[in-house]
Design a protein around this motif. Structure first.
Motif, mmCIF file in Angstrom:
data_model
loop_
_atom_site.group_PDB
_atom_site.id
_atom_site.type_symbol
_atom_site.label_atom_id
_atom_site.label_comp_id
_atom_site.label_asym_id
_atom_site.label_seq_id
_atom_site.Cartn_x
_atom_site.Cartn_y
_atom_site.Cartn_z
ATOM 1 N N ILE A 93 48.758 16.667 23.990
ATOM 2 C CA ILE A 93 49.314 16.932 22.642
ATOM 3 C C ILE A 93 50.175 18.202 22.632
ATOM 4 O O ILE A 93 51.163 18.294 21.900
ATOM 5 C CB ILE A 93 48.186 17.025 21.580
ATOM 6 N N GLY A 94 49.815 19.154 23.506
ATOM 7 C CA GLY A 94 50.552 20.420 23.542
ATOM 8 C C GLY A 94 52.008 20.249 23.948
ATOM 9 O O GLY A 94 52.860 21.072 23.615
ATOM 10 N N ASP A 95 52.288 19.163 24.692
ATOM 11 C CA ASP A 95 53.664 18.908 25.137
ATOM 12 C C ASP A 95 54.293 17.731 24.401
ATOM 13 O O ASP A 95 55.427 17.345 24.708
ATOM 14 C CB ASP A 95 53.672 18.585 26.647
ATOM 15 N N ALA A 96 53.563 17.145 23.480
ATOM 16 C CA ALA A 96 54.037 15.891 22.881
ATOM 17 C C ALA A 96 55.270 16.112 22.009
ATOM 18 O O ALA A 96 55.379 17.108 21.303
ATOM 19 C CB ALA A 96 52.929 15.254 22.057
ATOM 20 N N ASP A 97 56.158 15.130 22.098
ATOM 21 C CA ASP A 97 57.385 15.119 21.324
ATOM 22 C C ASP A 97 57.088 15.055 19.831
ATOM 23 O O ASP A 97 56.197 14.316 19.430
ATOM 24 C CB ASP A 97 58.130 13.824 21.705
ATOM 25 N N LYS A 98 57.837 15.775 19.057
ATOM 26 C CA LYS A 98 57.858 15.620 17.587
ATOM 27 C C LYS A 98 56.536 15.888 16.880
ATOM 28 O O LYS A 98 56.382 15.522 15.721
ATOM 29 C CB LYS A 98 58.294 14.190 17.212
ATOM 30 N N VAL A 99 55.579 16.498 17.567
ATOM 31 C CA VAL A 99 54.288 16.723 16.928
ATOM 32 C C VAL A 99 54.445 17.671 15.731
ATOM 33 O O VAL A 99 53.687 17.610 14.756
ATOM 34 C CB VAL A 99 53.257 17.206 17.975
ATOM 35 N N ARG A 134 54.526 25.935 20.948
ATOM 36 C CA ARG A 134 55.140 25.133 19.876
ATOM 37 C C ARG A 134 55.222 25.903 18.565
ATOM 38 O O ARG A 134 55.772 25.403 17.578
ATOM 39 C CB ARG A 134 54.345 23.838 19.678
ATOM 40 N N GLN A 135 54.607 27.086 18.559
ATOM 41 C CA GLN A 135 54.631 27.951 17.366
ATOM 42 C C GLN A 135 54.069 27.277 16.116
ATOM 43 O O GLN A 135 54.581 27.450 15.013
ATOM 44 C CB GLN A 135 56.058 28.422 17.081
ATOM 45 N N LEU A 136 53.022 26.491 16.304
ATOM 46 C CA LEU A 136 52.367 25.863 15.158
ATOM 47 C C LEU A 136 51.168 26.707 14.741
ATOM 48 O O LEU A 136 50.583 27.418 15.561
ATOM 49 C CB LEU A 136 51.922 24.445 15.521
#
Ligand SMILES: [Fe+2]
Length: 238
Positions: A93-99, A134-136
């Protein structure tokens, strides 16, 4: 200051929550009557069952149909709805597109449902990636449910050392096994916000208020004020 329900399955026909528009409207009514000012609609997102675009289309459709019904029925006083998702953890999930498209409307906040098994260091690495690469801003959904999993204690501890927001389900505060411990977590600022995780009107109804009353009785009104202030700050409401 607003009372915010950070976790709800109020949108109709999108997941195992509200089955239809009537149920959703009743859930909104119950919430408003219980003093909820704002609800984050967080339908389940499962990466192995859905694509993000498709999920977002379904969510928009469910939201529009609900808003339309609220307008048609002339219901003036409902909680404000914000769109979000309860994103089930998945490998990578850490690399997943568009998360980042699954964050709560207008924010970088992602409500993350950790896996229902003993966690691993790799799981925590993925959470760290979401935060730092991802800065989330991660909200951990109902942490208490993962505290019951055998062998998870050290990982819970490590997770709580990360800059995450901890969401607890309101009903868990009255749980005879976990309630006291969860109230202490709020007192120690180890837990931060509440959600009803409501799924319907009869089964798993909107019950944020019961949890808040429990918390107030056991820990005092200041805790509620702090929770509300924290929630408003997360959403950038002040
Ligand atoms: Fe949920």
């Amino acid at each position: 200051m607003e009372v915010i329900d950070f976790h709800s399955h109020v949108l109709p026909g999108i997941d195992d929550g509200s089955r239809n528009i009537e149920t959703s409207i009743e859930m909104l009514r119950l919430s408003r009557n219980a003093g909820v000012d704002r609800m984050i609609a967080t339908p389940h997102f499962y990466a192995d069952e859905d694509r993000i675009e498709h999920f977002l289309e379904k969510r928009e459709h469910a939201y529009q149909s609900l808003i339309e019904a609220v307008r048609t029925e002339n219901i003036s006083d409902t909680p404000q709805l914000l769109l979000g998702a309860e994103v089930a953890f998945f490998d990578g999930i850490g690399d997943a597109d568009k998360v980042d498209r699954l964050t709560i409307q207008g924010t970088e906040l992602l409500l993350l449902e950790m896996p229902f098994r003993t966690w691993t260091d790799e799981d925590l690495l993925q959470v760290k990636k979401l935060i730092h690469e991802r800065q989330l801003r991660i909200i951990i959904a109902h942490l208490e449910r993962f505290m019951k999993i055998s062998g998870n204690k050290p990982y819970i501890k490590k997770l709580m050392e990360l800059p995450v927001t901890i969401q607890i389900n309101a009903e868990s505060l009255s749980d005879w096994k976990q309630g006291g411990m969860l109230i202490r977590m709020f007192q120690k600022r180890q837990a931060h916000i509440l959600g009803s995780d409501c799924h319907g009107v009869h089964h798993r109804p909107p019950n944020l208020m019961e949890g808040r009353q429990r918390l107030e009785k056991k820990a005092g009104a200041d805790i509620l004020a702090e929770i509300d202030a924290y929630g408003c700050q997360l959403l950038g409401l002040r």
